[in-house]
Design an enzyme around this catalytic site. Structure first.
Site, PDB file in Angstrom:
ATOM      1  N   HIS A 242       0.875  -1.318   0.071  1.00  7.56           N
ATOM      2  CA  HIS A 242       0.171  -0.011  -0.046  1.00  7.56           C
ATOM      3  C   HIS A 242       0.815   1.141   0.047  1.00  7.56           C
ATOM      4  CE1 HIS A 242      -3.037   2.955   0.920  1.00  7.56           C
ATOM      5  NE2 HIS A 242      -4.027   2.040   0.879  1.00  7.56           N
ATOM      6  N   ARG A 288      -2.241   0.909  -7.595  1.00  2.00           N
ATOM      7  CA  ARG A 288      -1.266   1.005  -6.512  1.00  2.00           C
ATOM      8  C   ARG A 288      -0.046   0.427  -6.720  1.00  2.00           C
ATOM      9  NH1 ARG A 288      -4.953  -1.660  -1.789  1.00  2.00           N
ATOM     10  NH2 ARG A 288      -6.167   0.377  -1.892  1.00  2.00           N
ATOM     11  N   HIS A 349       0.786  -5.095   2.335  1.00  8.08           N
ATOM     12  CA  HIS A 349      -0.812  -4.839   2.469  1.00  8.08           C
ATOM     13  C   HIS A 349      -1.542  -6.112   2.312  1.00  8.08           C
ATOM     14  CE1 HIS A 349      -4.389  -2.330   3.099  1.00  8.08           C
ATOM     15  NE2 HIS A 349      -4.731  -2.433   1.877  1.00  8.08           N
TER      16      HIS A 349
HETATM   17  P1  FAD Z   1      -9.411 -11.660   7.689  1.00  8.23           P
HETATM   18  O1  FAD Z   1     -10.400 -10.584   7.771  1.00  8.23           O
HETATM   19  O2  FAD Z   1      -8.013 -11.111   7.792  1.00  8.23           O
HETATM   20  O3  FAD Z   1     -10.098 -12.674   8.896  1.00  8.23           O
HETATM   21  C1  FAD Z   1      -8.945 -13.809   8.967  1.00  8.23           C
HETATM   22  C2  FAD Z   1      -9.293 -14.551  10.300  1.00  8.23           C
HETATM   23  O4  FAD Z   1      -8.662 -15.696  10.344  1.00  8.23           O
HETATM   24  C3  FAD Z   1      -9.063 -13.632  11.382  1.00  8.23           C
HETATM   25  O5  FAD Z   1     -10.273 -13.911  12.344  1.00  8.23           O
HETATM   26  C4  FAD Z   1      -8.001 -14.612  12.054  1.00  8.23           C
HETATM   27  O6  FAD Z   1      -7.718 -14.290  13.558  1.00  8.23           O
HETATM   28  C5  FAD Z   1      -8.235 -15.838  11.582  1.00  8.23           C
HETATM   29  N1  FAD Z   1      -6.974 -16.968  11.533  1.00  8.23           N
HETATM   30  C6  FAD Z   1      -5.823 -16.743  10.810  1.00  8.23           C
HETATM   31  N2  FAD Z   1      -5.290 -17.860  10.980  1.00  8.23           N
HETATM   32  C7  FAD Z   1      -5.739 -18.463  11.847  1.00  8.23           C
HETATM   33  C8  FAD Z   1      -5.494 -19.898  12.296  1.00  8.23           C
HETATM   34  N3  FAD Z   1      -4.213 -20.637  12.394  1.00  8.23           N
HETATM   35  N4  FAD Z   1      -6.169 -20.472  13.510  1.00  8.23           N
HETATM   36  C9  FAD Z   1      -7.367 -19.757  13.730  1.00  8.23           C
HETATM   37  N5  FAD Z   1      -7.854 -18.548  13.301  1.00  8.23           N
HETATM   38  C10 FAD Z   1      -7.007 -17.816  12.570  1.00  8.23           C
HETATM   39  N6  FAD Z   1     -10.014  -4.234   1.357  1.00  8.23           N
HETATM   40  C11 FAD Z   1     -10.870  -3.701   0.905  1.00  8.23           C
HETATM   41  O7  FAD Z   1     -11.760  -4.265  -0.053  1.00  8.23           O
HETATM   42  N7  FAD Z   1     -11.078  -2.387   1.010  1.00  8.23           N
HETATM   43  C12 FAD Z   1     -10.610  -1.676   2.233  1.00  8.23           C
HETATM   44  O8  FAD Z   1     -10.934  -0.582   2.422  1.00  8.23           O
HETATM   45  C13 FAD Z   1      -9.469  -2.454   2.834  1.00  8.23           C
HETATM   46  N8  FAD Z   1      -8.794  -1.470   3.587  1.00  8.23           N
HETATM   47  C14 FAD Z   1      -7.815  -2.564   4.392  1.00  8.23           C
HETATM   48  C15 FAD Z   1      -7.188  -1.746   5.442  1.00  8.23           C
HETATM   49  C16 FAD Z   1      -6.361  -2.361   6.199  1.00  8.23           C
HETATM   50  C17 FAD Z   1      -5.473  -1.749   7.150  1.00  8.23           C
HETATM   51  C18 FAD Z   1      -5.797  -3.534   5.698  1.00  8.23           C
HETATM   52  C19 FAD Z   1      -5.070  -4.451   6.604  1.00  8.23           C
HETATM   53  C20 FAD Z   1      -6.486  -4.440   4.795  1.00  8.23           C
HETATM   54  C21 FAD Z   1      -7.632  -3.885   4.167  1.00  8.23           C
HETATM   55  N9  FAD Z   1      -8.353  -4.276   3.237  1.00  8.23           N
HETATM   56  C22 FAD Z   1      -9.217  -3.616   2.494  1.00  8.23           C
HETATM   57  C23 FAD Z   1      -8.020  -5.817   2.759  1.00  8.23           C
HETATM   58  C24 FAD Z   1      -9.295  -6.520   3.333  1.00  8.23           C
HETATM   59  O9  FAD Z   1      -9.504  -6.064   4.547  1.00  8.23           O
HETATM   60  C25 FAD Z   1      -8.834  -7.977   3.514  1.00  8.23           C
HETATM   61  O10 FAD Z   1      -8.418  -8.646   2.439  1.00  8.23           O
HETATM   62  C26 FAD Z   1     -10.143  -8.658   3.947  1.00  8.23           C
HETATM   63  O11 FAD Z   1     -10.710  -8.218   5.152  1.00  8.23           O
HETATM   64  C27 FAD Z   1      -9.720 -10.149   4.168  1.00  8.23           C
HETATM   65  O12 FAD Z   1     -11.166 -10.787   4.965  1.00  8.23           O
HETATM   66  P2  FAD Z   1     -10.868 -12.372   5.221  1.00  8.23           P
HETATM   67  O13 FAD Z   1     -12.084 -12.765   5.761  1.00  8.23           O
HETATM   68  O14 FAD Z   1     -10.518 -13.043   3.928  1.00  8.23           O
HETATM   69  O15 FAD Z   1      -9.533 -12.321   6.148  1.00  8.23           O
HETATM   70  C1  SIN Z   2      -7.562   1.810   1.659  1.00  3.06           C
HETATM   71  O1  SIN Z   2      -8.476   2.248   2.268  1.00  3.06           O
HETATM   72  O2  SIN Z   2      -6.907   2.424   1.000  1.00  3.06           O
HETATM   73  C2  SIN Z   2      -7.508   0.239   1.536  1.00  3.06           C
HETATM   74  C3  SIN Z   2      -8.337  -0.159   0.462  1.00  3.06           C
HETATM   75  C4  SIN Z   2      -8.112  -1.463  -0.046  1.00  3.06           C
HETATM   76  O3  SIN Z   2      -7.021  -1.906   0.450  1.00  3.06           O
HETATM   77  O4  SIN Z   2      -8.696  -1.970  -0.619  1.00  3.06           O
END
Ligand code: FAD
Ligand code: SIN
Length: 535
Positions: A242, A288, A349
């Site tokens: 990012h 990006r 990121h």
């Molecule tokens: P996550 O939300 O990461 O959840 C993973 C889960 O798995 C967690 O509960 C964790 O504890 C659990 N876990 C992991 N390993 C284990 C294990 N071994 N045992 C048990 N539990 C485990 N994307 C967008 O589209 N828009 C945005 O605005 C955006 N902003 C972002 C800002 C930030 C600061 C960050 C870091 C990311 C951002 N992203 C954004 C990316 C997006 O947030 C993630 O890609 C998305 O939320 C992933 O969702 P998920 O459900 O796949 O995983």
């Molecule tokens: C951001 O708010 O810049 C993160 C958005 C994203 O990772 O998709």
């Protein structure tokens, strides 16, 4: 350690971010669901998402434009069918999120007319957001729904160590996932979970790098477990940096949303020059990969430790209202974004690659589904379009739930008594220092040798170091009792290796992979995924 507490469920879900929670809500009417999550239930990348979720909602927008922007960012590697499916199913699933109670920011003096943000690579305003804490709002609403469901059990502070597959059990027939082992952190016991169907929703692997926007949970556990379990992993070289993470020694990792540039913020060098105009016609709103590389180049050229993000020309009241969390957090660290430009640097990121799945979240291992950042559906190609990840997680979790509801009648039940967990019994007094040292070494070497700009020489150096570290970590792993840190370290090392191997294989520059040895895109030889599978 040989505990054998076997717990049987109809559906296992590993992870409690947007993907895991969405899926759990959709399968729960059909059976018992265990959501295993390694920290408190809300702790996830989802919870920190700022900018929002991309979906076509505006009159001047169209599915075709969203598809086109996604393909353009993906630099020739997106799977167009997957892009079309995800983009077109997004808007109705976003409406469902609203029905679940997510309160996206509405335009002033209107009801139901959402305020749509803009981010890099998008040619239209199409990002639904809840102020600048969109992820927290989504997580809150989904967890509130989960709490109402008697069929869903959320098991916090339980870290899944590995998947249990029929291949690992030495059973004949096609490889199938039948459950997992999880370490209950407080009780320090390993429990055996059995189910016909397991969803991996473990998110990404930002912690592989020294500087990252990701919270501590993002240690790549899901990719590592799926790879060890026999699934293919694709495109791990495409790590998205990012462009704008706050540069301040007091802040561990604080993202400054791309939406800030979407509302007019300008990146400047220390001499005040708005340098992005020199790099891309979309300037500060270029995709990006281009912005992060431009910042890296400017920092290297001038020797500066950061560049500046300037929104001081905008009405301060607007800035405070549109970005209340960013404004308040920066103020805590002594930066008033309405008065002075903010020091920012790129940071790891998002993992664009992951466990290979189709758009239904099916992996190559029967009984194992994957959704969200852990998976690789082909939506992102070589570079993810901003705010497409929450969208992908939502759509794939929804579709995977459909598959799970069908498959649970077809798949055989897991063996009645799964093998107990076995590892070394001894505790090692040296463990803490070895684990900490190796964590730091991996993260630093990945930052220094496998970062935004790569060369074969640096990648080969990184590979040699990782192989040594892996030997040491594996020995530790089998000889001593497992601990959460050791489990994560082992996964981190494997994911680092997968990133390095994929980067070494791809002899071209494309999207997020930029190497000085092969600076051009080579469609004739490299317009395909980098696939790794355990031998
Ligand atoms: P996550 O939300 O990461 O959840 C993973 C889960 O798995 C967690 O509960 C964790 O504890 C659990 N876990 C992991 N390993 C284990 C294990 N071994 N045992 C048990 N539990 C485990 N994307 C967008 O589209 N828009 C945005 O605005 C955006 N902003 C972002 C800002 C930030 C600061 C960050 C870091 C990311 C951002 N992203 C954004 C990316 C997006 O947030 C993630 O890609 C998305 O939320 C992933 O969702 P998920 O459900 O796949 O995983
Ligand atoms: C951001 O708010 O810049 C993160 C958005 C994203 O990772 O998709």
């Amino acid at each position: 350690m040989a505990d054998n507490l076997q717990r049987n469920y109809d559906f296992l879900v590993i992870g409690s971010g947007i993907a895991g929670l969405t899926y759990a809500l959709k399968v729960a009417a059909a059976g018992t669901v265990a959501i295993i999550t390694k920290k408190q239930r809300a702790e996830s990348n989802t919870n920190y998402a700022q900018g929002g979720i991309a979906a076509v909602m505006a009159k001047d927008d169209s599915l075709e434009l969203h598809v086109r922007d996604t393909l353009e960012a993906g630099a020739g590697l997106c799977k167009e069918d997957a892009v079309r499916t995800i983009v077109s199913e997004g808007p109705s699933l976003v409406r469902e999120l609203i029905e679940f109670g997510v309160k996206f920011t509405e335009q002033e003096n209107t009801r139901g007319q959402y305020d749509l943000g803009r981010e890099g690579g998008h040619t239209r305003r199409r990002i639904l957001h809840a102020g600048d804490i969109t992820g927290r709002e989504i997580e809150r609403a989904l967890l509130a729904q989960v709490a109402k469901h008697k069929n869903i059990t959320v098991l916090e502070e339980s870290i899944v160590i590995d998947l249990i597959t029929t291949q690992k059990l030495g059973l004949s027939g096609p490889n199938r996932c039948v459950g997992c082992y999880a370490l209950h952190k407080k009780q320090n016991t390993v429990e055996v979970f059995a189910a016909k169907i397991t969803l991996l929703a473990t998110g990404g692997s930002g912690k592989v790098y020294l500087y990252t926007t990701n919270p501590d949970i993002a240690s790549g556990d899901g990719v590592a477990m799926a790879y060890r379990g026999g699934a293919s992993v694709a495109n791990m070289e495409f790590i998205q940096f990012h462009p704008t993470c706050l540069y301040d020694p007091k802040a561990k990792s604080f993202l400054i949303s791309e939406a800030v540039r979407g509302e007019g913020a300008i990146l400047r060098g220390k001499d005040g020059e708005a340098f992005m105009k020199r790099y891309h016609p979309m300037a500060d709103l270029a995709p990006r990969d281009i912005v992060a590389r431009a910042i890296d180049a400017e920092m290297k050229k001038t020797g500066a430790k950061f560049v500046l993000l300037d929104i001081t020309h905008k009405d301060p009241e607007f800035v405070k209202k549109r970005f209340p969390n960013i404004y308040a957090k920066c103020l805590e660290y002594g930066h008033d974004i309405t008065k002075a430009p903010l020091p920012v640097v790129p940071a790891a990121h998002y993992q664009c690659g992951g466990v290979v799945t189709n758009v239904d979240g099916e992996t190559e291992v029967a009984g194992l589904l994957a959704a969200g950042e852990v998976g690789c559906t082909g939506l992102h190609g070589a570079n993810r379009l901003a705010s497409n990840s929450l969208l992908e997680a939502l759509v794939i979790a929804h579709r995977a739930a459909g598959v799970a509801l069908q498959q649970r009648h077809k798949l055989p039940a897991p063996p009645a008594a799964l093998r107990a967990w076995e590892s070394g019994n001894a505790s090692n007094p040296d463990e803490l220092v070895v684990v900490t040292h190796n964590w730091d070494e991996i993260r630093r070497l990945m930052w220094d040798y496998v970062g935004i700009v790569r060369t074969d020489k640096r990648l080969l150096r990184a590979r040699a170091r990782i192989q040594n570290l892996q030997r040491e970590i594996n020995q530790f792993y089998w000889d001593y009792k497992v601990t959460p840190d050791l489990i994560e370290l082992r996964n981190l090392a494997l994911v680092a290796e997968l990133i390095i191997e994929s980067a070494l294989q791809r002899k071209e520059s494309r999207g997020l992979q930029y190497t000085l040895d092969y600076p051009n895109r080579d469609d004739a030889n490299w317009k395909h995924d980098t696939i790794l599978r355990k031998a």
